[in-house]
Design an enzyme around this catalytic site. Sequence first.
Site, mmCIF file in Angstrom:
data_model
loop_
_atom_site.group_PDB
_atom_site.id
_atom_site.type_symbol
_atom_site.label_atom_id
_atom_site.label_comp_id
_atom_site.label_asym_id
_atom_site.label_seq_id
_atom_site.Cartn_x
_atom_site.Cartn_y
_atom_site.Cartn_z
ATOM 1 N N SER A 32 15.692 -16.423 24.182
ATOM 2 C CA SER A 32 15.294 -16.194 22.523
ATOM 3 C C SER A 32 13.999 -17.430 22.748
ATOM 4 C CB SER A 32 16.089 -16.853 22.158
ATOM 5 O OG SER A 32 15.719 -15.589 20.695
ATOM 6 N N HIS A 88 21.450 -10.241 19.567
ATOM 7 C CA HIS A 88 20.756 -11.372 20.040
ATOM 8 C C HIS A 88 21.459 -12.237 20.150
ATOM 9 C CE1 HIS A 88 17.430 -13.412 19.871
ATOM 10 N NE2 HIS A 88 17.759 -14.608 19.475
ATOM 11 N N ASP A 142 18.619 -5.450 18.907
ATOM 12 C CA ASP A 142 17.524 -6.807 18.676
ATOM 13 C C ASP A 142 16.527 -6.651 18.319
ATOM 14 O OD1 ASP A 142 16.515 -8.785 18.738
ATOM 15 O OD2 ASP A 142 17.467 -9.498 20.822
#
Length: 407
Positions: A192, A376, A346
Amino acid sequence: MILVIILFTTAIFLVLGVSVWVLIKEIFTVRVPPPIRQRVKFHILHYFFQLTIALGNVLEKMKLCSMPRFFCFLQDLLVSKNNFGVLVKNLHFGTIPVRLFQPKTTSSGPRRGIIFYHGGGCMFGGLDCYHNLCSYLASETDSVLLSVGYRKLPDHHHPIVYQDCLNATIHFLKELKTYGIDPEQVVISGESIGAGAAAIIAQALLDRKDLPKFRAQVLINPVIQGINFQLPSYQQYPNAPFLSRKFLVTCVCKYLAIDLSWMDDMLKGTFIPPDNWKKYKKWLSSDNIPQRFKSQGPQPESPGPFNEAAYLEINHIFNLEVSPLLADDKTIAQLPETLLVSNEYDVLRDDSILYKKRLEDQGVPVTWCHLEDGFHGCIMLFDKKALSFPCSHKAMSSTVSFIKGIK
């Protein structure tokens, strides 16, 4: 005594009220992606995630505790650490806390090295939260892994994450022999926002002649740009579980110290000067997204009518320390072999697709693992047994397989 009872009773009713409100919202508004068959398990996890944020926001409004601190407190409290048979050391590089994971078995020569930056939107995450992921990676790939505990919100804003990760990385690269690492086998990686940091640092260190070159980069659902929030994935999954479009932009605003009143301009792209869009459209446009990832019908496109006031407040989002997708072709062409892991459900899906195209256009070898049932942060559940999902194992196995295959 009566006052204590009143306060305690009020607190109980407050928690119950928030819990019921979040539960109703979960039941009636949260859509579980069709490929995810364990719907009840998914709802339970998502419910507690949203409940933690909601309670944190209440505490923040009451000026008792910031939401990120409350979230991290519960997150670390619930972590069950597993070293997976590796040695773990807590260290500090200057003021930056880091955690070193080293295989216990002896090696006939230097080992591969992995540098890992955790995710969490600059709000959540940390060394403890990502402990199991890092120890498993070190064990399964027989590598020495360094996890960087950079400073984050609410106390630290841009460019602290970048600076902490960069400084810790430079220090580590200068001491590879101390840790028994082959300088030609160093992998930079992250998840991320941590994957975004990995992409930024991989670019930033390209011209450093005094440091070893990275052998590969592993970017797991990376944050690569903060400019075009009208890409198909942002339109298709605005309420994506665990990372909605609004929550992502909120994290971006808070980290970059952008007032939340400018969020609408960010979402519509009105802060993008026409000349900038003309320059960057070839890299940022939805035209670069394959048709199979687009919904039927007309696609929204950035930018909206230009708002100069918004640009003056937000223009630092064009910096390469924020949006590494905007690096020039010469820089991109020098980057190492790359693994990109993306999730279908996502909002960040298309960031990975855009970066994949940029790398491939410049001849950089790319391995792409796209999880059709992924959401995610799913890789974080790889070792959670009953709370894990097939996509969690696929994300982890693909990462391990790629790193082990590096020669």
